[in-house]
Structures are given as structure tokens and as C-alpha cells.
Write a protein that holds these residues in place. Structure first.
Motif, mmCIF file in Angstrom:
data_model
loop_
_atom_site.group_PDB
_atom_site.id
_atom_site.type_symbol
_atom_site.label_atom_id
_atom_site.label_comp_id
_atom_site.label_asym_id
_atom_site.label_seq_id
_atom_site.Cartn_x
_atom_site.Cartn_y
_atom_site.Cartn_z
ATOM 1 N N LYS A 16 0.730 -1.048 0.115
ATOM 2 C CA LYS A 16 -0.155 -0.005 0.195
ATOM 3 C C LYS A 16 0.884 1.280 -0.082
ATOM 4 C CE LYS A 16 -2.044 -1.247 3.766
ATOM 5 N NZ LYS A 16 -1.504 -2.704 3.922
ATOM 6 N N THR A 17 1.993 1.071 0.917
ATOM 7 C CA THR A 17 2.753 2.427 0.976
ATOM 8 C C THR A 17 3.690 2.457 -0.382
ATOM 9 O OG1 THR A 17 3.075 1.988 3.419
ATOM 10 C CG2 THR A 17 4.649 3.506 2.197
ATOM 11 N N THR A 18 4.081 1.750 -1.068
ATOM 12 C CA THR A 18 4.791 1.827 -2.271
ATOM 13 C C THR A 18 3.808 2.152 -3.403
ATOM 14 O OG1 THR A 18 6.160 -0.062 -1.287
ATOM 15 C CG2 THR A 18 6.257 0.484 -3.766
ATOM 16 N N VAL A 36 -4.727 13.729 -2.953
ATOM 17 C CA VAL A 36 -4.445 13.377 -1.643
ATOM 18 C C VAL A 36 -4.502 11.804 -1.285
ATOM 19 C CG1 VAL A 36 -4.939 13.834 0.960
ATOM 20 C CG2 VAL A 36 -5.617 15.663 -0.946
ATOM 21 N N LEU A 37 -3.180 11.219 -1.285
ATOM 22 C CA LEU A 37 -3.277 9.851 -1.025
ATOM 23 C C LEU A 37 -2.928 9.331 0.277
ATOM 24 C CD1 LEU A 37 -1.052 9.381 -4.241
ATOM 25 C CD2 LEU A 37 -3.452 9.372 -4.088
ATOM 26 N N LEU A 38 -3.848 8.477 0.741
ATOM 27 C CA LEU A 38 -4.023 8.235 2.194
ATOM 28 C C LEU A 38 -3.631 6.787 2.281
ATOM 29 C CD1 LEU A 38 -7.437 9.588 3.277
ATOM 30 C CD2 LEU A 38 -5.194 10.854 3.518
ATOM 31 N N ASP A 39 -2.109 6.416 2.790
ATOM 32 C CA ASP A 39 -1.800 5.280 3.251
ATOM 33 C C ASP A 39 -2.344 4.766 4.410
ATOM 34 O OD1 ASP A 39 -0.134 2.899 3.169
ATOM 35 O OD2 ASP A 39 1.458 3.944 4.106
ATOM 36 N N THR A 40 -3.249 3.892 4.554
ATOM 37 C CA THR A 40 -3.725 3.276 5.955
ATOM 38 C C THR A 40 -2.979 1.956 6.488
ATOM 39 O OG1 THR A 40 -5.171 1.592 4.887
ATOM 40 C CG2 THR A 40 -5.911 4.018 5.094
ATOM 41 N N ALA A 41 -3.208 1.497 7.410
ATOM 42 C CA ALA A 41 -2.692 0.410 8.046
ATOM 43 C C ALA A 41 -3.208 -0.679 7.398
ATOM 44 C CB ALA A 41 -2.857 0.442 9.631
ATOM 45 N N GLY A 42 -2.244 -1.985 7.577
ATOM 46 C CA GLY A 42 -2.833 -3.180 7.031
ATOM 47 C C GLY A 42 -3.759 -3.916 8.059
ATOM 48 N N ARG A 43 -4.935 -4.433 7.321
ATOM 49 C CA ARG A 43 -5.538 -5.066 8.179
ATOM 50 C C ARG A 43 -6.279 -6.305 7.433
ATOM 51 N NH1 ARG A 43 -8.027 -0.390 10.066
ATOM 52 N NH2 ARG A 43 -6.187 0.429 9.136
ATOM 53 N N LEU A 44 -6.675 -7.143 8.007
ATOM 54 C CA LEU A 44 -7.550 -8.454 7.648
ATOM 55 C C LEU A 44 -9.186 -8.215 8.169
ATOM 56 C CD1 LEU A 44 -5.403 -11.356 9.462
ATOM 57 C CD2 LEU A 44 -5.458 -10.430 6.998
ATOM 58 N N HIS A 45 -9.841 -8.505 6.888
ATOM 59 C CA HIS A 45 -11.153 -8.689 6.922
ATOM 60 C C HIS A 45 -11.929 -9.104 7.885
ATOM 61 C CE1 HIS A 45 -10.632 -12.443 5.132
ATOM 62 N NE2 HIS A 45 -12.141 -12.528 5.439
ATOM 63 N N TRP A 53 -8.761 2.211 -2.750
ATOM 64 C CA TRP A 53 -8.129 1.288 -3.587
ATOM 65 C C TRP A 53 -7.712 0.216 -2.693
ATOM 66 C CZ3 TRP A 53 -5.784 6.146 -5.393
ATOM 67 C CH2 TRP A 53 -6.308 6.604 -6.575
ATOM 68 N N LEU A 54 -8.120 -1.053 -3.103
ATOM 69 C CA LEU A 54 -7.676 -2.250 -2.693
ATOM 70 C C LEU A 54 -6.478 -2.696 -3.227
ATOM 71 C CD1 LEU A 54 -8.172 -4.596 -0.492
ATOM 72 C CD2 LEU A 54 -9.630 -5.595 -2.398
ATOM 73 N N VAL A 55 -5.253 -2.400 -2.461
ATOM 74 C CA VAL A 55 -3.916 -3.171 -2.952
ATOM 75 C C VAL A 55 -4.071 -4.621 -2.623
ATOM 76 C CG1 VAL A 55 -1.549 -2.674 -2.919
ATOM 77 C CG2 VAL A 55 -3.000 -0.980 -2.621
ATOM 78 N N ILE A 56 -3.918 -5.242 -3.705
ATOM 79 C CA ILE A 56 -3.359 -6.837 -3.485
ATOM 80 C C ILE A 56 -2.019 -7.316 -3.441
ATOM 81 C CG2 ILE A 56 -4.290 -9.250 -4.599
ATOM 82 C CD1 ILE A 56 -6.755 -7.686 -4.004
ATOM 83 N N ASP A 57 -1.553 -6.710 -4.609
ATOM 84 C CA ASP A 57 -0.242 -6.957 -4.710
ATOM 85 C C ASP A 57 0.557 -5.868 -5.418
ATOM 86 O OD1 ASP A 57 2.369 -7.887 -5.307
ATOM 87 O OD2 ASP A 57 1.932 -9.614 -6.130
#
Length: 127
Positions: A10-12, A83-92, A120-124
Motif C-alpha cells: 500500500k505504501t509503495t 491526496v493519497l492516504l496510506d492506511t494500516a494493513g488489516r484483515l477483513h 483502492w484495495l491493494v492486492i499486490d
């Protein structure tokens, strides 16, 4: 707003997209809303520095929704296109973490009903 599980990029991805849009002539602001992971804020700020992007963040343990609101306000004040918001990783299946995302969306709506415009959902993000 970038969401996804831990370690998917997500960050990258936020940094890469910000860099591309900056090079296209748009004004970009990165927001470090991952207040859970100790090095998250520094990681995004390092990317921002390398890519000559503006970045707003906070400290570990801060309320992620409050940080998102501050970043959104800063982006509007600076007249940023992105404005791009990088959020913490989390499990559903972690209800508390999913509720935190819902809170972020509710708080961002205080900046304007159109926010967040995209999720945006980042998968890979390794490509």
C-alpha cells in the motif's frame, strides 16, 4: 485511500502513483494514516523525500481518522489534485480494524461529502 492486508504494498503503491501524478503536473500530498506500525510514518516520509513529494503524518498510536482529516484539510488548503492516504494493513475478519476504516470514511466526509473519492484495495503492489 489505500486499503489491504499487511505487506501487500500500500505504501509503495501510494508513493509510485504520487510520483507519476507529480510528473504529469499534478500537485500531490501523501498522508501517513498508518498509525499502528511503528515505522510506517517514517517509511512513507522516506519515499516522499526520495520522490520529492509532500507528506503529512503523525505519530504511532495517533487516531488514524484524525490524521486522515488533517491530511485532507492540508490537501485542500494546498490545492492538491491528489491526496493519497496510506492506511494500516488489516484483515477483513478483524472487526475492530474494519470499524476503524469505517470511522475514517465518516470523518473524511466532514471535509466534504465527496471524500474519500476513491478507495483502492491493494492486492499486490510489487510490480
Amino acid at each position: 485511500m489505500f486499503v489491504g492486508v499487511n505487506g501487500v504494498g500500500k505504501t509503495t503503491t501510494a508513493a509510485k502513483l504520487g510520483y507519476n501524478w507529480k510528473n504529469a503536473g499534478d500537485k500531490v500530498l501523501l498522508g501517513s494514516c498508518d498509525t499502528f506500525r511503528a515505522a510506517a510514518d517514517q517509511q512513507l516520509k522516506t519515499w516522499a523525500s526520495r520522490l520529492e513529494l509532500d507528506c503529512v503524518g503523525s505519530h504511532q498510536g495517533a487516531d488514524a481518522a484524525a490524521v486522515a482529516y488533517d491530511v485532507c484539510q492540508a490537501g485542500m488548503h494546498r490545492e492538491c489534485r491528489w491526496v493519497l492516504l496510506d492506511t494500516a494493513g488489516r484483515l477483513h475478519n478483524k472487526i475492530g480494524l474494519v470499524e476503524e476504516l469505517k470511522k475514517m470514511v465518516r470523518v473524511l466526509k466532514k471535509c466534504g461529502e465527496q471524500f474519500p473519492q476513491h478507495r483502492w484495495l491493494v492486492i499486490d503492489g510489487s510490480l
